[in-house]
Design an enzyme around this catalytic site. Structure first.
Site, PDB file in Angstrom:
ATOM      1  N   SER A 293      -1.120   2.971  -1.613  1.00 42.35           N
ATOM      2  CA  SER A 293      -0.831   3.497  -0.275  1.00 42.35           C
ATOM      3  C   SER A 293      -1.303   4.918   0.009  1.00 42.35           C
ATOM      4  CB  SER A 293       0.666   3.400  -0.011  1.00 42.35           C
ATOM      5  OG  SER A 293       1.016   2.036  -0.017  1.00 42.35           O
TER       6      SER A 293
HETATM    7  C1  59J Z   1       3.927  -3.218  -3.979  1.00 42.16           C
HETATM    8  C2  59J Z   1       0.929  -3.942  -3.994  1.00 42.16           C
HETATM    9  C3  59J Z   1      -0.773  -5.440  -4.785  1.00 42.16           C
HETATM   10  C4  59J Z   1      -2.179  -5.692  -4.462  1.00 42.16           C
HETATM   11  C5  59J Z   1       4.219  -4.546  -3.679  1.00 42.16           C
HETATM   12  C6  59J Z   1       4.635  -2.521  -4.902  1.00 42.16           C
HETATM   13  C7  59J Z   1      -0.349  -5.308  -2.383  1.00 42.16           C
HETATM   14  C8  59J Z   1      -1.481  -6.144  -2.167  1.00 42.16           C
HETATM   15  C9  59J Z   1      -3.389  -7.358  -3.101  1.00 42.16           C
HETATM   16  C10 59J Z   1       5.258  -5.153  -4.336  1.00 42.16           C
HETATM   17  C11 59J Z   1       5.680  -3.131  -5.553  1.00 42.16           C
HETATM   18  C12 59J Z   1       5.994  -4.461  -5.281  1.00 42.16           C
HETATM   19  C13 59J Z   1      -4.669  -6.667  -2.831  1.00 42.16           C
HETATM   20  S1  59J Z   1       6.801  -0.675  -1.774  1.00 42.16           S
HETATM   21  O1  59J Z   1       2.890   1.805  -1.934  1.00 42.16           O
HETATM   22  O2  59J Z   1       3.205  -2.417  -0.977  1.00 42.16           O
HETATM   23  O3  59J Z   1       6.048   4.316  -2.546  1.00 42.16           O
HETATM   24  O4  59J Z   1       8.112   4.221  -3.059  1.00 42.16           O
HETATM   25  O5  59J Z   1       1.047  -3.577  -5.142  1.00 42.16           O
HETATM   26  O6  59J Z   1       0.347  -4.951  -1.423  1.00 42.16           O
HETATM   27  O7  59J Z   1      -1.736  -6.614  -1.057  1.00 42.16           O
HETATM   28  O8  59J Z   1       6.997  -5.049  -5.937  1.00 42.16           O
HETATM   29  N1  59J Z   1       5.972   1.773  -1.677  1.00 42.16           N
HETATM   30  N2  59J Z   1       3.837  -0.619  -2.146  1.00 42.16           N
HETATM   31  N3  59J Z   1       1.707  -3.445  -3.009  1.00 42.16           N
HETATM   32  N4  59J Z   1      -0.044  -4.875  -3.678  1.00 42.16           N
HETATM   33  N5  59J Z   1      -2.311  -6.396  -3.215  1.00 42.16           N
HETATM   34  C14 59J Z   1       5.779   0.515  -1.069  1.00 42.16           C
HETATM   35  C15 59J Z   1       4.294   0.172  -1.013  1.00 42.16           C
HETATM   36  C16 59J Z   1       3.555   1.459  -0.961  1.00 42.16           C
HETATM   37  C17 59J Z   1       7.116   2.312  -2.072  1.00 42.16           C
HETATM   38  C18 59J Z   1       8.413   1.611  -2.055  1.00 42.16           C
HETATM   39  C19 59J Z   1       8.355   0.112  -2.079  1.00 42.16           C
HETATM   40  C20 59J Z   1       3.288  -1.867  -2.032  1.00 42.16           C
HETATM   41  C21 59J Z   1       9.173   2.114  -0.853  1.00 42.16           C
HETATM   42  C22 59J Z   1       2.817  -2.533  -3.294  1.00 42.16           C
HETATM   43  C23 59J Z   1       7.114   3.706  -2.580  1.00 42.16           C
HETATM   44  O9  59J Z   1       3.644   2.118   0.077  1.00 42.16           O
END
Ligand code: 59J
Length: 593
Positions: A293
């Site tokens: 992200s």
């Molecule tokens: C995620 C991903 C993997 C790769 C998802 C993290 C995708 C995706 C395919 C599930 C843990 C989880 C290409 S979440 O970073 O969305 O910063 O504190 O790993 O989405 O499409 O069990 N961040 N993270 N996604 N994948 N592929 C959120 C988010 C982020 C957080 C928390 C919870 C994901 C609030 C991550 C943070 O912003």
């Protein structure tokens, strides 16, 4: 007859002897004259050559210091004991004494000497304490000598290990900055002529042929104190979260200079025995991670530049997931409903980033990422630096376009992340990374300063009450940043329980001094996110660094409120003051106030 014959022969014999003696004498005189008068030089040379030697004069490698002149890599003199096997082998009876003094087994010593019996030089032990070397040579064993060499010492051990790298036994750089700046740091050995006696001891220094030139010193941009803070917090966090590895990079925003760079696991550069390559890599520049992200900020930069979006543009993200044409479904952590573009960053919505990217061309999106330094080397010149991977935009399908917009399908180094964010804090100017203080590295305006300012404001919400990185906040300072929690790619898919926890931030947000990237691999347990694992590390390191560098707070109200709260707590906790013995007279008469 007899007498006659004998007197005749006597005379004849005398004459013959005189002639022989005369000729002999003449030859001697001629020979002496030849030696003394006609060609003395040749013989002088021949004689000297038996005892006159040209020997190198060792010289020290330049010192590496931090930005305040604190020594980080020092050359210290040592002695290396060597032998002339031809000479030594004639005194084989001295081997036991020699082996004992050198502290090596006798059979090893004998083998080493005999294998090189026809040579004139073999090291017996290198880099000895000068006292010990003196003892060995003091035994007076023919054919055993000692020579001065220099050995590298790293006073900060594993704290600085990856940045500095190390030298080999001949004092040449092998890794890290020792390798990158090897020519600069290496001195030119001198040469002198000496006369040795029959036993090989130096009798007289005859001639200086060439003076030794010591290597140049090198002042790094690293601040030893920030480096130490980063090291301590990284190591503590790794243990706390059972993580496998991690990196921290701190940059000076106005100049792009690298102030701190640490990795775990690390190693002791003063004694590398048993430390494998896993501990020796400077992961912050050699290893890549799918950023997740933290990429969203750069996607939003392209969105603002396109003119199609403002920070207030509304983006519907309900119901929290979004199927793509190729069959892949983008998912959010939960359903955030309709968000502003700022809110997409605050809450870190993957659906929001995807919807925004879908309004941009692949080329514009790609161009923005590569302008911020992704997909190519940072300019640091660090050996083994990785450029990361950013595929050409004509190869992106709808899935890739979406996932790249929120950080998957590309890879970056921690240094690249810190550097891209530093540019956001530097009014949109991206510097080449440098380890050298005052290098005045090249910089390029990669985005309009007004857009950089908008993104800074948007990123401040991430550390605010509604954001994912509340734990990155630093008392008295405004902090801008972005978290990322990414599941790790493994075996063609994404592992269920392996994560990279990332935070990249800037402080003070109103006039950034520091940009810092934290990447932690494989945190264990329930707290594995960038907000839970990496944001607190940012908090701890920056809290210390801002104080160390006397950076004025830019959130004065919060600062004063905190001070007032502290004072009130101290007053409440203090015992009641004793009643004054006598009334205290006012210092200034009331009439004069
Ligand atoms: C995620 C991903 C993997 C790769 C998802 C993290 C995708 C995706 C395919 C599930 C843990 C989880 C290409 S979440 O970073 O969305 O910063 O504190 O790993 O989405 O499409 O069990 N961040 N993270 N996604 N994948 N592929 C959120 C988010 C982020 C957080 C928390 C919870 C994901 C609030 C991550 C943070 O912003």
């Amino acid at each position: 007859m007899k007498v006659q014959r004998s007197s005749y022969s006597l005379r004849k014999r005398l004459l013959a002897i005189s002639v022989v003696l005369g000729v002999f004498g003449a030859v001697l005189v001629a020979r002496a004259a030849h030696l003394q008068l006609i060609s003395p030089d040749f013989y002088q040379q021949q004689g000297d050559a038996r005892f006159l030697r040209e020997v190198p004069i060792a010289t020290s490698r330049g010192t590496i210091t931090d930005r305040n002149g604190e020594p980080l890599a020092i050359s210290s003199p040592v002695e290396s004991v060597w032998a002339n096997p031809k000479e030594l082998l004639q005194h084989a009876n001295r081997m036991p004494a020699l082996a004992k003094a050198l502290g090596i087994p006798q059979d090893v010593l004998v083998q080493r000497i005999s294998q090189r019996a026809d040579k004139e030089f073999v090291y017996l032990r290198r880099h000895l304490n000068p006292d010990i070397a003196q003892e060995v040579v003091g035994l007076g064993i023919p054919g055993v000598y000692s020579q001065r060499e220099f050995r590298r010492f790293y006073p900060h051990g594993e704290v600085m290990a990856h940045v500095l790298g190390f030298t080999n036994i001949d004092d040449r750089g092998q890794e890290g900055l020792e390798l990158a700046f090897d020519d600069w740091l290496t001195g030119k050995p001198g040469a002198q002529q000496i006369i040795r006696d029959r036993r090989g001891r130096t009798v007289e220094n005859v001639d200086l042929i060439r003076a030794a030139e010591p290597g140049h010193d090198l002042m790094l941009s690293i601040d030893r104190r920030i480096q130490y803070l980063a090291y301590r917090e990284l190591k503590t966090a790794l243990i706390e979260h059972g993580a496998s590895s991690g990196s921290i990079v701190v940059l000076d925003v106005p100049t792009g200079e690298i102030l701190a760079m640490v990795n775990q696991p690390s190693y002791n550069p003063n004694s590398r025995d048993g430390s494998g390559p896993e501990t020796q890599r400077n992961r912050a520049v050699t290893d890549v991670v799918e950023p997740g992200s933290v990429m969203k900020t750069l996607t939003l930069a392209a969105a603002l530049e396109s003119g199609k979006f403002t920070p207030e543009t509304l983006i519907p993200t309900a119901p929290g997931y979004m199927p793509l044409p190729g069959g892949y479904t983008v998912k959010d952590f939960r359903n955030y409903g309709t968000l502003t573009m700022t809110g997409v960053l605050t809450k870190s919505s993957n659906v929001g980033a995807t919807k925004i990217a879908n309004e941009l061309t692949n080329e514009h999106q790609y161009d923005m990422y590569q302008r911020f330094g992704l997909g190519h080397a940072s300019g640091s010149g660090f050996p083994g630096e990785s450029a990361g991977v950013l595929r050409a935009p004509n190869l992106w399908g709808p899935t890739e376009k979406a996932t790249i917009s929120y950080g998957y399908g590309l890879s970056v180094t921690p240094l690249q992340l810190a550097r891209a964010y530093a540019a956001l804090g530097n009014h949109g100017r991206l510097h080449e990374a440098t380890f050298v203080k005052g290098a005045d590295s090249a910089s390029v305006q990669v985005i309009d300063p007004a857009i950089a300012a908008q993104l800074m404001t948007m990123m401040e919400t991430v550390t605010g009450a509604e954001g994912t990185a509340r734990r990155a906040a630093v008392m008295g300072y405004r902090v801008a940043g972005k978290t990322g929690t990414s599941r790790k790619a493994s075996g063609g898919g994404y592992a269920a329980k392996r994560y990279a926890a990332v935070f990249v931030g800037l402080v003070p947000a109103s006039n950034p001094k520091f940009a810092m990237a934290v990447v932690i691999h494989d945190p264990q347990g329930l707290e594995y996110g960038g907000g839970a694992v990496s944001a607190p590390i940012f908090h701890h390191v920056m809290d210390g660094a801002l104080r160390l560098m006397d950076v004025p707070p830019d959130n004065i109200e919060q600062w004063f409120a905190a001070q007032a709260k502290k004072t009130a707590a101290a007053v409440a906790a203090a015992p009641p003051p004793a009643a004054p013995v006598a009334p205290v007279a006012p210092a200034v008469p009331e009439s004069m106030q």
